[in-house]
Scaffold this active site. Structure first.
Site, PDB file in Angstrom:
ATOM      1  N   GLY A  14       0.830  -1.212   0.000  1.00  9.67           N
ATOM      2  CA  GLY A  14       0.000   0.000   0.000  1.00  9.67           C
ATOM      3  C   GLY A  14       0.857   1.253   0.000  1.00  9.67           C
ATOM      4  O   GLY A  14       0.532   2.241   0.654  1.00  9.67           O
ATOM      5  N   SER A  16       1.695   3.104  -2.735  1.00  7.09           N
ATOM      6  CA  SER A  16       1.541   3.993  -3.886  1.00  7.09           C
ATOM      7  C   SER A  16       0.997   5.346  -3.481  1.00  7.09           C
ATOM      8  O   SER A  16       1.112   6.325  -4.205  1.00  7.09           O
ATOM      9  CB  SER A  16       0.620   3.349  -4.925  1.00  7.09           C
ATOM     10  OG  SER A  16      -0.670   3.145  -4.384  1.00  7.09           O
ATOM     11  N   ASP A  64      -1.921  -7.810  -5.095  1.00  8.37           N
ATOM     12  CA  ASP A  64      -3.098  -7.678  -4.240  1.00  8.37           C
ATOM     13  C   ASP A  64      -2.782  -8.438  -2.951  1.00  8.37           C
ATOM     14  O   ASP A  64      -2.520  -9.651  -2.998  1.00  8.37           O
ATOM     15  CB  ASP A  64      -4.308  -8.301  -4.954  1.00  8.37           C
ATOM     16  CG  ASP A  64      -5.592  -8.163  -4.160  1.00  8.37           C
ATOM     17  OD1 ASP A  64      -5.535  -7.907  -2.936  1.00  8.37           O
ATOM     18  OD2 ASP A  64      -6.667  -8.320  -4.769  1.00  8.37           O
ATOM     19  N   VAL A  65      -2.828  -7.756  -1.810  1.00 11.46           N
ATOM     20  CA  VAL A  65      -2.438  -8.422  -0.558  1.00 11.46           C
ATOM     21  C   VAL A  65      -3.397  -9.559  -0.188  1.00 11.46           C
ATOM     22  O   VAL A  65      -3.050 -10.410   0.624  1.00 11.46           O
ATOM     23  CB  VAL A  65      -2.321  -7.437   0.635  1.00 11.46           C
ATOM     24  CG1 VAL A  65      -1.171  -6.466   0.440  1.00 11.46           C
ATOM     25  CG2 VAL A  65      -3.631  -6.713   0.904  1.00 11.46           C
ATOM     26  N   TYR A 157     -14.190  -2.678   9.591  1.00  8.12           N
ATOM     27  CA  TYR A 157     -12.837  -2.103   9.595  1.00  8.12           C
ATOM     28  C   TYR A 157     -12.221  -2.209  10.999  1.00  8.12           C
ATOM     29  O   TYR A 157     -11.061  -2.642  11.162  1.00  8.12           O
ATOM     30  CB  TYR A 157     -12.913  -0.642   9.143  1.00  8.12           C
ATOM     31  CG  TYR A 157     -11.599   0.096   9.204  1.00  8.12           C
ATOM     32  CD1 TYR A 157     -10.626  -0.107   8.233  1.00  8.12           C
ATOM     33  CD2 TYR A 157     -11.319   0.995  10.239  1.00  8.12           C
ATOM     34  CE1 TYR A 157      -9.410   0.569   8.290  1.00  8.12           C
ATOM     35  CE2 TYR A 157     -10.118   1.670  10.301  1.00  8.12           C
ATOM     36  CZ  TYR A 157      -9.163   1.457   9.320  1.00  8.12           C
ATOM     37  OH  TYR A 157      -7.955   2.116   9.379  1.00  8.12           O
ATOM     38  N   ALA A 159     -12.968  -4.240  13.387  1.00  9.22           N
ATOM     39  CA  ALA A 159     -12.666  -5.637  13.706  1.00  9.22           C
ATOM     40  C   ALA A 159     -11.351  -6.062  13.036  1.00  9.22           C
ATOM     41  O   ALA A 159     -10.536  -6.774  13.632  1.00  9.22           O
ATOM     42  CB  ALA A 159     -13.814  -6.540  13.236  1.00  9.22           C
ATOM     43  N   LYS A 161      -8.806  -4.164  12.242  1.00  8.73           N
ATOM     44  CA  LYS A 161      -7.645  -3.481  12.841  1.00  8.73           C
ATOM     45  C   LYS A 161      -7.353  -4.017  14.247  1.00  8.73           C
ATOM     46  O   LYS A 161      -6.196  -4.116  14.651  1.00  8.73           O
ATOM     47  CB  LYS A 161      -7.900  -1.967  12.868  1.00  8.73           C
ATOM     48  CG  LYS A 161      -7.948  -1.345  11.477  1.00  8.73           C
ATOM     49  CD  LYS A 161      -6.568  -1.323  10.867  1.00  8.73           C
ATOM     50  CE  LYS A 161      -6.549  -1.441   9.388  1.00  8.73           C
ATOM     51  NZ  LYS A 161      -5.189  -1.380   8.817  1.00  8.73           N
ATOM     52  N   ILE A 190      -4.900  10.630   9.798  1.00  8.59           N
ATOM     53  CA  ILE A 190      -3.710  11.055   9.074  1.00  8.59           C
ATOM     54  C   ILE A 190      -4.136  11.595   7.709  1.00  8.59           C
ATOM     55  O   ILE A 190      -4.957  10.958   7.025  1.00  8.59           O
ATOM     56  CB  ILE A 190      -2.741   9.859   8.884  1.00  8.59           C
ATOM     57  CG1 ILE A 190      -2.499   9.131  10.222  1.00  8.59           C
ATOM     58  CG2 ILE A 190      -1.430  10.302   8.249  1.00  8.59           C
ATOM     59  CD1 ILE A 190      -1.919   9.958  11.336  1.00  8.59           C
TER      60      ILE A 190
HETATM   61  P1  NAP Z   1      -4.994   5.214   1.057  1.00  6.88           P
HETATM   62  O1  NAP Z   1      -4.522   6.617   0.929  1.00  6.88           O
HETATM   63  O2  NAP Z   1      -6.333   4.846   0.511  1.00  6.88           O
HETATM   64  O3  NAP Z   1      -3.884   4.218   0.441  1.00  6.88           O
HETATM   65  C1  NAP Z   1      -4.093   2.834   0.486  1.00  6.88           C
HETATM   66  C2  NAP Z   1      -2.937   2.108  -0.156  1.00  6.88           C
HETATM   67  O4  NAP Z   1      -3.165   0.694  -0.044  1.00  6.88           O
HETATM   68  C3  NAP Z   1      -2.804   2.397  -1.637  1.00  6.88           C
HETATM   69  O5  NAP Z   1      -1.455   2.324  -2.009  1.00  6.88           O
HETATM   70  C4  NAP Z   1      -3.586   1.252  -2.292  1.00  6.88           C
HETATM   71  O6  NAP Z   1      -3.161   1.050  -3.622  1.00  6.88           O
HETATM   72  C5  NAP Z   1      -3.180   0.108  -1.361  1.00  6.88           C
HETATM   73  N1  NAP Z   1      -4.102  -1.017  -1.355  1.00  6.88           N
HETATM   74  C6  NAP Z   1      -5.434  -1.035  -1.049  1.00  6.88           C
HETATM   75  N2  NAP Z   1      -5.930  -2.274  -1.172  1.00  6.88           N
HETATM   76  C7  NAP Z   1      -4.894  -3.072  -1.569  1.00  6.88           C
HETATM   77  C8  NAP Z   1      -4.775  -4.445  -1.874  1.00  6.88           C
HETATM   78  N3  NAP Z   1      -5.835  -5.287  -1.820  1.00  6.88           N
HETATM   79  N4  NAP Z   1      -3.574  -4.935  -2.230  1.00  6.88           N
HETATM   80  C9  NAP Z   1      -2.486  -4.114  -2.302  1.00  6.88           C
HETATM   81  N5  NAP Z   1      -2.545  -2.799  -2.026  1.00  6.88           N
HETATM   82  C10 NAP Z   1      -3.736  -2.286  -1.669  1.00  6.88           C
HETATM   83  O7  NAP Z   1      -5.041   4.751   2.590  1.00  6.88           O
HETATM   84  P2  NAP Z   1      -4.250   5.300   3.882  1.00  6.88           P
HETATM   85  O8  NAP Z   1      -5.104   6.300   4.534  1.00  6.88           O
HETATM   86  O9  NAP Z   1      -2.860   5.644   3.526  1.00  6.88           O
HETATM   87  O10 NAP Z   1      -4.267   3.962   4.772  1.00  6.88           O
HETATM   88  C11 NAP Z   1      -3.168   3.067   4.759  1.00  6.88           C
HETATM   89  C12 NAP Z   1      -3.250   2.172   5.981  1.00  6.88           C
HETATM   90  O11 NAP Z   1      -3.282   2.977   7.148  1.00  6.88           O
HETATM   91  C13 NAP Z   1      -4.495   1.282   6.021  1.00  6.88           C
HETATM   92  O12 NAP Z   1      -4.162   0.028   6.564  1.00  6.88           O
HETATM   93  C14 NAP Z   1      -5.416   2.028   6.969  1.00  6.88           C
HETATM   94  O13 NAP Z   1      -6.295   1.173   7.619  1.00  6.88           O
HETATM   95  C15 NAP Z   1      -4.399   2.617   7.930  1.00  6.88           C
HETATM   96  N6  NAP Z   1      -4.881   3.789   8.661  1.00  6.88           N
HETATM   97  C16 NAP Z   1      -5.116   4.973   8.024  1.00  6.88           C
HETATM   98  C17 NAP Z   1      -5.521   6.080   8.769  1.00  6.88           C
HETATM   99  C18 NAP Z   1      -5.734   7.442   8.150  1.00  6.88           C
HETATM  100  O14 NAP Z   1      -6.136   8.351   8.874  1.00  6.88           O
HETATM  101  N7  NAP Z   1      -5.450   7.660   6.879  1.00  6.88           N
HETATM  102  C19 NAP Z   1      -5.740   5.941  10.136  1.00  6.88           C
HETATM  103  C20 NAP Z   1      -5.522   4.719  10.747  1.00  6.88           C
HETATM  104  C21 NAP Z   1      -5.070   3.654  10.005  1.00  6.88           C
HETATM  105  P3  NAP Z   1      -4.080   0.281  -4.724  1.00  6.88           P
HETATM  106  O15 NAP Z   1      -5.490   0.736  -4.523  1.00  6.88           O
HETATM  107  O16 NAP Z   1      -3.487   0.649  -6.053  1.00  6.88           O
HETATM  108  O17 NAP Z   1      -3.904  -1.177  -4.455  1.00  6.88           O
END
Ligand code: NAP
Length: 258
Positions: A14, A16, A64-65, A157, A159, A161, A190
């Site tokens: 993830g 990108s 794809d994870v 979600y 559950a 995490k 974030i």
């Molecule tokens: P984001 O901006 O939507 O980015 C998600 C990333 O994961 C992208 O690179 C996406 O690329 C990749 N991805 C999604 N599904 C995938 C799959 N099946 N296989 C491989 N890659 C996949 O999300 P984010 O906010 O950075 O969140 C990243 C992580 O942080 C997540 O685990 C989320 O639960 C956690 N998190 C985020 C926040 C927040 O506030 N942003 C808070 C707590 C936790 P593709 O779609 O091209 O695959």
């Protein structure tokens, strides 16, 4: 000052965009060799170009994870591109909103398959190469949502995490025999592309509920991940770190008005 991790091979799922891209940037800046993993090749390659333009070493691998075959190919790609694998940042995740009343079994499976099973598959696939490293590190991106807090629409979600934290506690014991540590960062809100999609109102409400009065940056999470991956954290395993600007602290609105 942490011992430099330059030359170490890192996989960030993830990566990108969003938090994963921030983690990749922090590690590349430290001289690590980063494998950027995501499904969308255009976005992934653009991230690699950015990292290289800033002087980093990086390559893209589409995966794809939720697919065991893809995770095996990902681990092989890290070894092929960067000569081995020292650090896995299992970060890929999705957070579609769905209230229980309308949530289907398929909605549930999609989130759990990506966030929780995807984490398990990534760790399992990378295990042989991490063992080979002799100082393997796994950093999982969990969340405050689920382990600490709740938010309407995110029961699946939350559950997933919370499940990640259950996973790392037993994994830490099993991996210790191979000198591999596994820990989790727990971000609050974030600023990422994914969070932007939740809309202005969501972002404003969240910012107002954070004592430090700002959303976190992706580097805030990258720096915490770097600590868990460092030599200095060699004796830390099965642990978690909340990075949320104090968001989970206030007992009432009054606590935010001071
Ligand atoms: P984001 O901006 O939507 O980015 C998600 C990333 O994961 C992208 O690179 C996406 O690329 C990749 N991805 C999604 N599904 C995938 C799959 N099946 N296989 C491989 N890659 C996949 O999300 P984010 O906010 O950075 O969140 C990243 C992580 O942080 C997540 O685990 C989320 O639960 C956690 N998190 C985020 C926040 C927040 O506030 N942003 C808070 C707590 C936790 P593709 O779609 O091209 O695959």
């Amino acid at each position: 000052m942490l011992t430099p991790i330059s030359g170490r091979s890192v996989v960030v799922t993830g990566a990108s965009k969003g938090i994963g891209k921030g983690i990749a940037r922090v590690f590349a800046r430290q001289g690590a060799k980063v494998l950027v993993v995501a499904r969308n090749a255009a976005q992934g390659n653009a991230t690699v170009e950015e990292l290289r333009a800033a002087g980093g070493t990086a390559a893209f691998h589409a995966a794809d994870v939720a697919s065991w075959e893809d995770m095996q190919a990902m681990a092989a790609a890290a070894v092929e591109h960067h000569g081995g694998l020292d650090i896995l940042c299992s970060n890929a995740g999705i957070f579609p909103s769905s209230k229980l009343i309308e949530m289907s079994g398929e909605d549930w499976d999609t989130v759990l398959n990506t966030n929780l099973k995807g984490c398990f598959l990534a760790v399992k696939a990378c295990l042989p190469a991490l063992r080979e490293s002799g100082r393997g590190r796994v950093v999982v991106t969990s969340s405050i949502t689920g382990p600490v807090t709740g938010f309407p629409g995110w029961s699946h979600y939350g559950a997933s995490k919370a499940g990640q934290l259950g996973f790392i506690r037993t994994a830490a014991i099993e991996l210790a025999a191979h000198h591999i540590t596994i820990n989790a960062v727990m971000p609050g809100n974030i600023a990422t592309e994914g969070l932007d999609e939740l809309g202005e109102d969501y972002l404003a409400t969240m910012t107002a509920s954070i004592p430090l009065k700002r959303l976190g940056s992706v580097e805030d999470i990258g720096n915490a991940a770097l600590f868990f991956a460092s030599d200095e954290a060699a004796y830390v395993t099965g642990q978690t770190l909340v990075i949320d600007g104090g968001q989970t602290l206030p007992e009432s609105l009054e606590a935010l008005e001071t």
